[in-house]
Design an enzyme around this catalytic site. Structure first.
Site, PDB file in Angstrom:
ATOM      1  N   ARG A 231       0.711  -1.143   0.008  1.00 57.86           N
ATOM      2  CA  ARG A 231       0.065   0.282   0.064  1.00 57.86           C
ATOM      3  C   ARG A 231       1.029   1.206  -0.239  1.00 57.86           C
ATOM      4  O   ARG A 231       2.068   1.128   0.697  1.00 57.86           O
ATOM      5  CB  ARG A 231      -0.773   0.181   1.547  1.00 57.86           C
ATOM      6  N   GLU A 260      -3.935   7.337  -4.648  1.00 53.38           N
ATOM      7  CA  GLU A 260      -4.672   6.920  -5.113  1.00 53.38           C
ATOM      8  C   GLU A 260      -6.363   7.269  -6.089  1.00 53.38           C
ATOM      9  O   GLU A 260      -6.771   8.118  -5.472  1.00 53.38           O
ATOM     10  CB  GLU A 260      -4.209   5.136  -5.751  1.00 53.38           C
ATOM     11  N   HIS A 278      -1.278   0.883  -9.774  1.00 57.36           N
ATOM     12  CA  HIS A 278      -2.459  -0.076  -9.086  1.00 57.36           C
ATOM     13  C   HIS A 278      -2.496  -0.873  -9.574  1.00 57.36           C
ATOM     14  O   HIS A 278      -4.128  -1.339  -9.394  1.00 57.36           O
ATOM     15  CB  HIS A 278      -3.022   0.445  -7.535  1.00 57.36           C
TER      16      HIS A 278
HETATM   17  P1  NAP Z   1      -1.063 -12.269   4.111  1.00 56.61           P
HETATM   18  O1  NAP Z   1      -0.900 -13.210   3.789  1.00 56.61           O
HETATM   19  O2  NAP Z   1      -1.770 -12.033   4.271  1.00 56.61           O
HETATM   20  O3  NAP Z   1       0.564 -12.041   4.712  1.00 56.61           O
HETATM   21  C1  NAP Z   1       0.550 -10.618   4.518  1.00 56.61           C
HETATM   22  C2  NAP Z   1       2.079 -10.388   5.928  1.00 56.61           C
HETATM   23  O4  NAP Z   1       2.304  -9.302   5.994  1.00 56.61           O
HETATM   24  C3  NAP Z   1       2.166 -11.638   6.882  1.00 56.61           C
HETATM   25  O5  NAP Z   1       3.298 -12.037   7.143  1.00 56.61           O
HETATM   26  C4  NAP Z   1       2.207 -10.897   8.202  1.00 56.61           C
HETATM   27  O6  NAP Z   1       2.589 -11.251   8.715  1.00 56.61           O
HETATM   28  C5  NAP Z   1       2.878  -9.680   7.381  1.00 56.61           C
HETATM   29  N1  NAP Z   1       2.590  -8.702   8.373  1.00 56.61           N
HETATM   30  C6  NAP Z   1       1.383  -8.338   9.166  1.00 56.61           C
HETATM   31  N2  NAP Z   1       1.282  -7.127   9.960  1.00 56.61           N
HETATM   32  C7  NAP Z   1       2.340  -7.084   9.560  1.00 56.61           C
HETATM   33  C8  NAP Z   1       3.058  -5.341   9.271  1.00 56.61           C
HETATM   34  N3  NAP Z   1       2.613  -4.069  10.953  1.00 56.61           N
HETATM   35  N4  NAP Z   1       4.379  -5.270   9.859  1.00 56.61           N
HETATM   36  C9  NAP Z   1       5.372  -6.209   8.317  1.00 56.61           C
HETATM   37  N5  NAP Z   1       4.987  -7.178   8.227  1.00 56.61           N
HETATM   38  C10 NAP Z   1       3.217  -7.163   8.690  1.00 56.61           C
HETATM   39  O7  NAP Z   1      -1.274 -11.335   2.705  1.00 56.61           O
HETATM   40  P2  NAP Z   1      -1.201 -11.632   1.429  1.00 56.61           P
HETATM   41  O8  NAP Z   1      -2.790 -12.529   0.863  1.00 56.61           O
HETATM   42  O9  NAP Z   1      -0.258 -11.480   1.009  1.00 56.61           O
HETATM   43  O10 NAP Z   1      -1.524  -9.454   0.847  1.00 56.61           O
HETATM   44  C11 NAP Z   1      -1.061  -8.390   1.305  1.00 56.61           C
HETATM   45  C12 NAP Z   1      -1.205  -7.270   1.172  1.00 56.61           C
HETATM   46  O11 NAP Z   1      -0.238  -7.052  -0.393  1.00 56.61           O
HETATM   47  C13 NAP Z   1      -1.927  -6.827   1.160  1.00 56.61           C
HETATM   48  O12 NAP Z   1      -2.753  -6.895   2.783  1.00 56.61           O
HETATM   49  C14 NAP Z   1      -2.291  -5.572   0.522  1.00 56.61           C
HETATM   50  O13 NAP Z   1      -2.092  -4.427   0.900  1.00 56.61           O
HETATM   51  C15 NAP Z   1      -1.504  -6.067  -0.598  1.00 56.61           C
HETATM   52  N6  NAP Z   1      -1.913  -6.748  -2.546  1.00 56.61           N
HETATM   53  C16 NAP Z   1      -2.065  -5.281  -2.799  1.00 56.61           C
HETATM   54  C17 NAP Z   1      -2.358  -5.740  -4.362  1.00 56.61           C
HETATM   55  C18 NAP Z   1      -2.028  -4.752  -5.593  1.00 56.61           C
HETATM   56  O14 NAP Z   1      -2.304  -4.769  -6.660  1.00 56.61           O
HETATM   57  N7  NAP Z   1      -0.907  -4.269  -5.152  1.00 56.61           N
HETATM   58  C19 NAP Z   1      -3.109  -7.089  -4.800  1.00 56.61           C
HETATM   59  C20 NAP Z   1      -3.021  -7.723  -3.009  1.00 56.61           C
HETATM   60  C21 NAP Z   1      -2.453  -7.522  -2.369  1.00 56.61           C
HETATM   61  P3  NAP Z   1       2.465 -11.957   9.758  1.00 56.61           P
HETATM   62  O15 NAP Z   1       1.899 -13.381   9.337  1.00 56.61           O
HETATM   63  O16 NAP Z   1       3.245 -12.365  11.175  1.00 56.61           O
HETATM   64  O17 NAP Z   1       0.796 -10.961  10.888  1.00 56.61           O
HETATM   65  C1  8YV Z   2      -7.399  -4.506  -6.323  1.00 55.85           C
HETATM   66  C2  8YV Z   2      -5.827  -4.802  -3.597  1.00 55.85           C
HETATM   67  O1  8YV Z   2      -6.419  -3.840  -7.152  1.00 55.85           O
HETATM   68  O2  8YV Z   2      -6.192  -7.153  -3.333  1.00 55.85           O
HETATM   69  C3  8YV Z   2      -6.321  -5.618  -2.427  1.00 55.85           C
HETATM   70  O3  8YV Z   2      -5.832  -5.483  -1.733  1.00 55.85           O
HETATM   71  O4  8YV Z   2      -4.992  -4.073  -4.018  1.00 55.85           O
HETATM   72  C4  8YV Z   2      -5.641  -4.963  -5.534  1.00 55.85           C
HETATM   73  O5  8YV Z   2      -5.930  -6.928  -5.603  1.00 55.85           O
HETATM   74  C5  8YV Z   2      -8.299  -3.874  -5.721  1.00 55.85           C
HETATM   75  O6  8YV Z   2      -9.386  -4.870  -4.944  1.00 55.85           O
HETATM   76  C6  8YV Z   2      -9.269  -3.440  -7.257  1.00 55.85           C
HETATM   77  O7  8YV Z   2      -9.910  -2.702  -5.561  1.00 55.85           O
END
Ligand code: NAP
Ligand code: 8YV
Length: 312
Positions: A231, A260, A278
């Site tokens: 994020r 954004e 994004h």
């Molecule tokens: P996830 O499986 O829950 O993984 C999140 C990881 O972050 C876990 O290893 C967690 O560790 C760690 N974490 C939690 N709180 C933290 C903190 N305060 N400091 C450091 N590490 C921390 O989630 P995911 O499916 O991988 O998704 C992760 C993130 O990616 C989402 O929350 C979202 O913000 C972002 N994302 C972005 C996009 C995009 O379009 N750019 C798309 C999808 C997701 P613990 O296991 O120790 O809790």
């Molecule tokens: C998407 C995301 O772009 O899953 C998330 O956390 O940031 C992205 O997959 C978003 O959900 C579309 O609105």
């Protein structure tokens, strides 16, 4: 009785149409007089369809006294106040796993594009500089570099598994060590000092706000690069812009931003930055899968009072 659903956004037209075929669907994004709508219909709404981009404001929950469930399109839930949901007995689902591979691929794509200066290289070829001036300047190799992953969850682990065959050594920072062979750091500055590349794949929200600050960037150093698919809030953005301008870091690959879609225009001026709007989960296949999971969660709630991928 047909249940009333409030959609904050159109998740994908075909899937919004599926929801409209089964439920009494109200498109909040298309309603002009929202206060009048909420006064008239708010009491009938039992479910919200939203996305990670829009979340659900608490003051909207307050106007939906019979809201039972929020089904969100996306995995991040930094814009849904889970404590407020718990206090109101509202259940929440997201769309985990299905987007992991595309988001990890995007992180790797941004890492390669930043390290190998893909966009300046493209410009060098297209603009005629290659023909006029000869080869572009040398870039830097990934082989043997150290990759520090901030947040080794589903996406972080998928990034690590893609980076290993490219010859990168992996370290990571998170709240808890995982059962993996990669090196764990309990301090972000230590990770940044060790790493050549930082990839951010942790959640947004208060706990991670600005954790990639001036000190972390300076520990990463003048040839270090930072890639963000987490994020925008995770990086102290003014500190990143200063570091890019002063060349105290080597470059950045950014999919996410503070504001954004109105990204800080300063980023567009840097040749050593690769920008993506994004769009890490933005493929037809993944977005269809996410949208289907939203529909399936909504149906599971109304048919069986359960969620397929709940977070609370
Ligand atoms: P996830 O499986 O829950 O993984 C999140 C990881 O972050 C876990 O290893 C967690 O560790 C760690 N974490 C939690 N709180 C933290 C903190 N305060 N400091 C450091 N590490 C921390 O989630 P995911 O499916 O991988 O998704 C992760 C993130 O990616 C989402 O929350 C979202 O913000 C972002 N994302 C972005 C996009 C995009 O379009 N750019 C798309 C999808 C997701 P613990 O296991 O120790 O809790
Ligand atoms: C998407 C995301 O772009 O899953 C998330 O956390 O940031 C992205 O997959 C978003 O959900 C579309 O609105």
């Amino acid at each position: 009785m047909t249940r009333s659903v409030l959609a904050i956004t159109d998740i994908r037209p075909a899937y919004t149409a599926m929801i409209a075929a089964r439920y009494d669907l109200h498109r909040f994004d298309l309603i002009d007089d929202k206060p009048a709508f909420l006064a008239e219909v708010g009491g009938k709404i039992t479910a919200i369809v939203t996305s990670a981009r829009f979340g659900v404001p608490v003051d909207l929950m307050d106007q939906l006294p019979n809201l039972e469930v929020i089904t969100s399109f996306g995995v991040g839930y930094d814009l849904i106040d889970l404590e407020a949901c718990r206090a109101r007995g509202i259940r929440v689902s997201t769309t985990p796993d299905i987007l992991t591979d595309d988001v990890a691929d995007t992180a790797i794509m941004l890492m390669h594009a930043t390290m190998r200066q893909l966009l300046p290289g493209d410009d060098w070829a297209r603009s005629g500089k290659w023909a006029a001036n000869g080869p572009m300047a040398l870039t830097r190799s990934l082989l043997g570099k150290r990759l520090g992953i901030v947040g080794l969850g589903r996406i972080g682990q998928a990034i690590a598994s893609r980076a290993l065959p490219s010859g990168l050594e992996i370290g990571y920072f998170g709240r808890t060590p995982k059962d993996v062979d990669y090196r764990f750091f309990d301090d972000l500055i230590d990770l940044a000092e060790w790493a050549d590349i930082l990839i951010l794949s942790c959640p947004g929200g208060d706990a991670t706000k600005g954790i990639i600050n001036k000190d972390v960037l300076s520990a990463l150093g003048p040839v270090g690069i930072v890639i963000n698919v987490a994020r925008g809030s995770v990086i102290d953005e003014p500190a990143l812009i200063d570091a890019l301008r002063d060349q105290t870091i080597g470059g950045a690959g950014l999919d996410v931003f503070y504001n954004e879609p109105n990204m800080d225009p300063a980023f567009a001026a840097f040749a050593n930055v690769v920008l993506y709007p994004h769009h890490a989960s933005g493929t037809v296949e993944t977005r269809d899968g996410m949208a289907q999971l939203v529909v399936d969660n909504l149906d599971a709630w109304h048919d069986r009072v359960e969620l397929i991928t709940p977070i609370i």
